[in-house]
Structure formats: C-alpha cells, structure tokens
Design an enzyme around this catalytic site. Sequence first.
Site, PDB file in Angstrom:
ATOM      1  N   ASP A  13       0.855  -1.175   0.000  1.00 55.81           N
ATOM      2  CA  ASP A  13       0.000   0.000   0.000  1.00 55.81           C
ATOM      3  C   ASP A  13       0.901   1.238   0.000  1.00 55.81           C
ATOM      4  OD1 ASP A  13      -2.458   1.396   0.133  1.00 55.81           O
ATOM      5  OD2 ASP A  13      -2.239   1.632   2.295  1.00 55.81           O
ATOM      6  N   ASP A  15      -0.226   5.024   1.032  1.00 55.50           N
ATOM      7  CA  ASP A  15      -0.444   5.898   2.191  1.00 55.50           C
ATOM      8  C   ASP A  15      -0.431   5.082   3.477  1.00 55.50           C
ATOM      9  OD1 ASP A  15      -0.877   8.518   0.934  1.00 55.50           O
ATOM     10  OD2 ASP A  15      -2.627   7.564   0.037  1.00 55.50           O
TER      11      ASP A  15
END
Length: 259
Positions: A13, A15
């Site tokens: 991922d 953020d």
Amino acid sequence: MAERKPIESWLTDMDGVLIHEGIPIPGADAFIKRLREARKPFLVLTNNSIYTPRDLHARLNRMGLEVPVENIWTSALATAKFLDDQRPGGTAYVIGEAGLTTALHDVGYVLTDSEPDYVVLGETRTYSFESLTKAIRLINDGARFIATNPDSTGPSTEGALPATGAVAALITKATGRDPYFVGKPNPLMMRAGLNAIGAHSESSAMIGDRMDTDVLAGLEAGMETCLVLTGVTRPDEIGRYPFGPSRVVESIADLVELI
C-alpha cells in the site's frame, strides 16, 4: 500449517506504508531501492482513484521514492480492467477525476450520461448534488453501479474527508442498489495486480497499514501479509479481527532485510 514459499514478489500500500501526509516514512526509500536492485517484481497499490500512475510517479519522485509508472496499481486501473473484461467497449457515466476517466478511456470506454451501461463512482474533491442526482436516476433506469473502492474516509492534513464508500452509501440509500466495489479488500484488485507483474500469490506478500482492507485483501488473495504500524491500524486493534496478518512490524524499514 504448510510452509510458504520464499517471497519473490511484493505488493505494498502507499499511504500509511510508504508515505504519510505527503512525507516519506523512514525506510521507504531503502525498501524501494532494495526491490529495484534485487529486480524483484513489485507493485505500489492505492485505493485512491484520483491520480493516474504518471501523476503518482511524479509525486513519489518528488519525495525521493523512485517508483516506475508500470509499478503503480490503482483502484481506477483495476476498475477499468474489470469493466473491460465484463463488457468490452462499453459506456459509463463517471463521477471521478483524471485517474479514473483516463483509465476508462485507455480501455476504450465511452463516457456518457445517455443510457450508460454503468455508473462508475470514484474519488473526487468536488462531489456535486447535480452529478449525484444524475447517477441516482441513471441507476434507477437500469445502469449497473460500480465503485472504485469502499473506503468511507480519506486522509488530509486537516482531518478525515468523505471518500467513495461514504458517497456510495448515499447513492445506495436513494436507489436501493449496492455497488460492486473493485478496490481493496476485493481480492480481484490484488489478483489483477499480480497478473500485471507476472507474480503468483503463493510467493508474494502484501504490506499494508489497515487490517480491514490491506491485510484482508492479501489474505483472501492467498498472499503472505505484513501489517505496519505507521498508519491506520493500532496495535491494540489487531486482536479485534477474526483474522490476523502473517507478521506485524513497526514500519516498512523492518522489511528491507527480507528482500
């Protein structure tokens, strides 16, 4: 439990794992550098559909993270791939930004508000009453309802922002129709991403900061999962879920040595 194969491919991922509020998380640069030096297949994923991979490449590059465009996978790209598989050359009424409209144009979709095959809801900072009303009426008239991701809120420096999942709930309330969410935790996004880099779930790992999207998506796609504690999920929240990650680490820096 059967012993897993060594990790040959990495999905992570963005953020909360690599960056936080526009600032690189310590160790992110070393992690990306090690992946590229080792020539390991990898993808940086995001449920945010606002930006194109080229936009995100430039954004990450400004932060000192060298991620090639082809190593970025967004919910917008996954949504376009899904629609192209389902109904090639179809039509859609889109609420979203350039990341989503560009992805749909690239697979040959026509964007229209006249009897579209689909209403596609993505992220935008300018949701309007007019566009939501149009979407509701088109769905009531028979258009299929698709949403890029189920996230109810998104981060900003000022605090939480309403995101796709929250707006989708509004449309569902008005139409009685639930959307099909393409992004995490739907394993479809993960499997499409793995296919894009020629990787296999048995020898891949997913790194995320959220139990309810990243870890769940990786688990359901058959991958090893790594939870970092630099984002949304706090240590005391892990045990509340009926599933767990393969490993929990403080940050992405703790995973560099595994590459």
